[in-house]
Design an enzyme around this catalytic site. Structure first.
Site, PDB file in Angstrom:
ATOM      1  N   LYS A 130      13.840   7.904   0.637  1.00  0.00           N
ATOM      2  CA  LYS A 130      14.590   6.788  -0.418  1.00  0.00           C
ATOM      3  C   LYS A 130      14.745   7.185  -1.681  1.00  0.00           C
ATOM      4  CE  LYS A 130      16.567   4.199   3.231  1.00  0.00           C
ATOM      5  NZ  LYS A 130      16.435   2.985   3.757  1.00  0.00           N
ATOM      6  N   TYR A 183      25.627   6.981   6.652  1.00  0.00           N
ATOM      7  CA  TYR A 183      25.708   5.187   7.113  1.00  0.00           C
ATOM      8  C   TYR A 183      26.977   4.592   6.970  1.00  0.00           C
ATOM      9  CZ  TYR A 183      21.604   4.663   4.737  1.00  0.00           C
ATOM     10  OH  TYR A 183      19.645   4.514   5.391  1.00  0.00           O
ATOM     11  N   ARG A 235       9.652   6.515  14.076  1.00  0.00           N
ATOM     12  CA  ARG A 235       9.998   4.431  13.738  1.00  0.00           C
ATOM     13  C   ARG A 235       9.075   3.673  13.590  1.00  0.00           C
ATOM     14  NH1 ARG A 235      15.310   3.316  12.281  1.00  0.00           N
ATOM     15  NH2 ARG A 235      15.421   0.667  12.703  1.00  0.00           N
ATOM     16  N   THR A 295      13.366  -2.759  10.014  1.00  0.00           N
ATOM     17  CA  THR A 295      13.933  -2.286   9.327  1.00  0.00           C
ATOM     18  C   THR A 295      13.885  -3.392   7.402  1.00  0.00           C
ATOM     19  OG1 THR A 295      15.508  -2.086  10.681  1.00  0.00           O
ATOM     20  CG2 THR A 295      16.445  -2.652   8.293  1.00  0.00           C
ATOM     21  N   ARG A 332       6.725   0.992   5.674  1.00  0.00           N
ATOM     22  CA  ARG A 332       7.745  -0.097   5.107  1.00  0.00           C
ATOM     23  C   ARG A 332       6.627  -1.627   4.763  1.00  0.00           C
ATOM     24  NH1 ARG A 332      12.939   0.648   8.359  1.00  0.00           N
ATOM     25  NH2 ARG A 332      13.804   1.471   6.717  1.00  0.00           N
ATOM     26  N   VAL A 348      14.537  -6.163   2.243  1.00  0.00           N
ATOM     27  CA  VAL A 348      15.186  -4.989   2.993  1.00  0.00           C
ATOM     28  C   VAL A 348      15.907  -3.601   2.051  1.00  0.00           C
ATOM     29  CG1 VAL A 348      17.092  -6.124   2.733  1.00  0.00           C
ATOM     30  CG2 VAL A 348      16.579  -4.586   5.067  1.00  0.00           C
ATOM     31  N   ASN A 408      13.795  -0.392   1.024  1.00  0.00           N
ATOM     32  CA  ASN A 408      12.959  -0.207   2.092  1.00  0.00           C
ATOM     33  C   ASN A 408      12.496   1.632   1.764  1.00  0.00           C
ATOM     34  OD1 ASN A 408      14.922   1.000   3.367  1.00  0.00           O
ATOM     35  ND2 ASN A 408      14.797  -0.784   5.230  1.00  0.00           N
ATOM     36  N   HIS A 422      13.691   6.367   5.432  1.00  0.00           N
ATOM     37  CA  HIS A 422      14.726   6.129   6.467  1.00  0.00           C
ATOM     38  C   HIS A 422      14.470   6.956   7.758  1.00  0.00           C
ATOM     39  CE1 HIS A 422      18.233   6.484   8.983  1.00  0.00           C
ATOM     40  NE2 HIS A 422      18.067   8.119   9.043  1.00  0.00           N
ATOM     41  N   GLU A 476      22.543  13.367  11.899  1.00  0.00           N
ATOM     42  CA  GLU A 476      22.102  13.698  10.404  1.00  0.00           C
ATOM     43  C   GLU A 476      21.359  14.686  10.154  1.00  0.00           C
ATOM     44  OE1 GLU A 476      19.341  10.384  11.271  1.00  0.00           O
ATOM     45  OE2 GLU A 476      20.726   8.256  10.922  1.00  0.00           O
TER      46      GLU A 476
HETATM   47  P1  ADP Z   1      17.406   0.608   9.622  1.00  0.00           P
HETATM   48  O1  ADP Z   1      17.056   1.510   7.880  1.00  0.00           O
HETATM   49  O2  ADP Z   1      15.641   0.177   9.792  1.00  0.00           O
HETATM   50  O3  ADP Z   1      17.465   2.172  11.025  1.00  0.00           O
HETATM   51  P2  ADP Z   1      19.675   0.070  10.212  1.00  0.00           P
HETATM   52  O4  ADP Z   1      20.919   1.174  10.052  1.00  0.00           O
HETATM   53  O5  ADP Z   1      20.262  -1.383  10.338  1.00  0.00           O
HETATM   54  O6  ADP Z   1      18.016   0.143   9.433  1.00  0.00           O
HETATM   55  O7  ADP Z   1      20.507  -0.087   7.862  1.00  0.00           O
HETATM   56  C1  ADP Z   1      19.938   0.745   7.090  1.00  0.00           C
HETATM   57  C2  ADP Z   1      19.721   0.539   5.962  1.00  0.00           C
HETATM   58  O8  ADP Z   1      20.391  -0.774   5.253  1.00  0.00           O
HETATM   59  C3  ADP Z   1      17.846  -0.460   5.869  1.00  0.00           C
HETATM   60  O9  ADP Z   1      17.011   0.416   5.714  1.00  0.00           O
HETATM   61  C4  ADP Z   1      18.101  -0.726   4.662  1.00  0.00           C
HETATM   62  O10 ADP Z   1      17.811   0.003   3.246  1.00  0.00           O
HETATM   63  C5  ADP Z   1      19.813  -1.587   4.063  1.00  0.00           C
HETATM   64  N1  ADP Z   1      19.737  -2.682   5.364  1.00  0.00           N
HETATM   65  C6  ADP Z   1      19.714  -2.978   5.929  1.00  0.00           C
HETATM   66  N2  ADP Z   1      19.954  -4.232   6.292  1.00  0.00           N
HETATM   67  C7  ADP Z   1      20.064  -5.078   4.873  1.00  0.00           C
HETATM   68  C8  ADP Z   1      20.171  -5.754   4.684  1.00  0.00           C
HETATM   69  N3  ADP Z   1      20.609  -7.493   5.066  1.00  0.00           N
HETATM   70  N4  ADP Z   1      20.773  -6.295   2.781  1.00  0.00           N
HETATM   71  C9  ADP Z   1      20.234  -5.209   2.320  1.00  0.00           C
HETATM   72  N5  ADP Z   1      20.287  -3.721   2.867  1.00  0.00           N
HETATM   73  C10 ADP Z   1      20.150  -3.662   4.319  1.00  0.00           C
END
Ligand code: ADP
Length: 169
Positions: A29, A69, A105, A111, A122, A129, A132, A135, A146
């Site tokens: 990212k 997303y 993962r 996350t 991470r 979060v 982070n 992705h 994707e």
């Molecule tokens: P992952 O990236 O681990 O698959 P998610 O798909 O749930 O997780 O979320 C996508 C991305 O959205 C996260 O990697 C993070 O950058 C952001 N995100 C998730 N939850 C939050 C939150 N509570 N506040 C801000 N950003 C968030």
């Protein structure tokens, strides 16, 4: 040649990307790029034994990120997430190998960095979060979606992995 046939077959029938040929989408990212973590992240996937089959530096459009997303569009952080992800270049990659999606993962961690163990990306390199650094696709189906969203088929390279016999029995 076998590689080429496999690629044609797998593009026609995405379920062909299974076993050793499974593919996962990984993106460093904007914060990971700014913080010079690209080399470290690539090294972790390489050392694990996965094979890099696609990579590019992209300034993603908001449209692409909203589509990427789309499952999170009703979340309160969605707008901020799209802004963060479009705030600078991203390194988009496709990695190949046995169970690459699930294992990636684990390499990434949770996350929320606060819940990520040391030794994960991470867990080692970030705090919040909303920043982070990386992705990784959360299922084989989302990986296929994707990869086709971020890469054209001709941007993915099918190459003979000469170390495969030392990675797989
Ligand atoms: P992952 O990236 O681990 O698959 P998610 O798909 O749930 O997780 O979320 C996508 C991305 O959205 C996260 O990697 C993070 O950058 C952001 N995100 C998730 N939850 C939050 C939150 N509570 N506040 C801000 N950003 C968030």
């Amino acid at each position: 040649m076998i590689c080429l046939l496999l690629m044609i077959f797998s593009n026609l029938f995405p379920t062909g990307w299974t076993g050793f040929n499974e593919r996962g989408f990984i993106a460093v990212k904007p914060d990971g790029v700014q913080r010079r973590l690209v080399g470290e992240i690539i090294q972790r996937f390489e050392k694990k034994g996965f094979q890099l089959v696609g990579m590019k530096l992209v300034q993603a459009s908001e449209d692409l990120l909203r589509e990427h997303y789309r499952d999170l569009r009703d979340k309160p952080f969605f707008k901020g997430l799209v802004r963060y992800m479009s705030s600078g270049p991203i390194v988009a990659m496709v990695w190949q190998g046995l169970d690459v999606v699930k294992m990636s993962r684990r390499v990434l961690g949770e996350t929320n960095p606060a819940n990520s163990l040391p030794g994960t990306i991470r867990g080692d390199y970030c705090v919040e979060v909303g920043r982070n650094v990386i992705h990784g696709s959360d299922s084989v189906e989302s990986a296929q979606r994707e990869i086709s969203l971020w890469f054209r088929p001709d941007e993915l390279e099918c190459w003979e992995d000469s170390s495969a016999q030392w990675i797989y029995e």
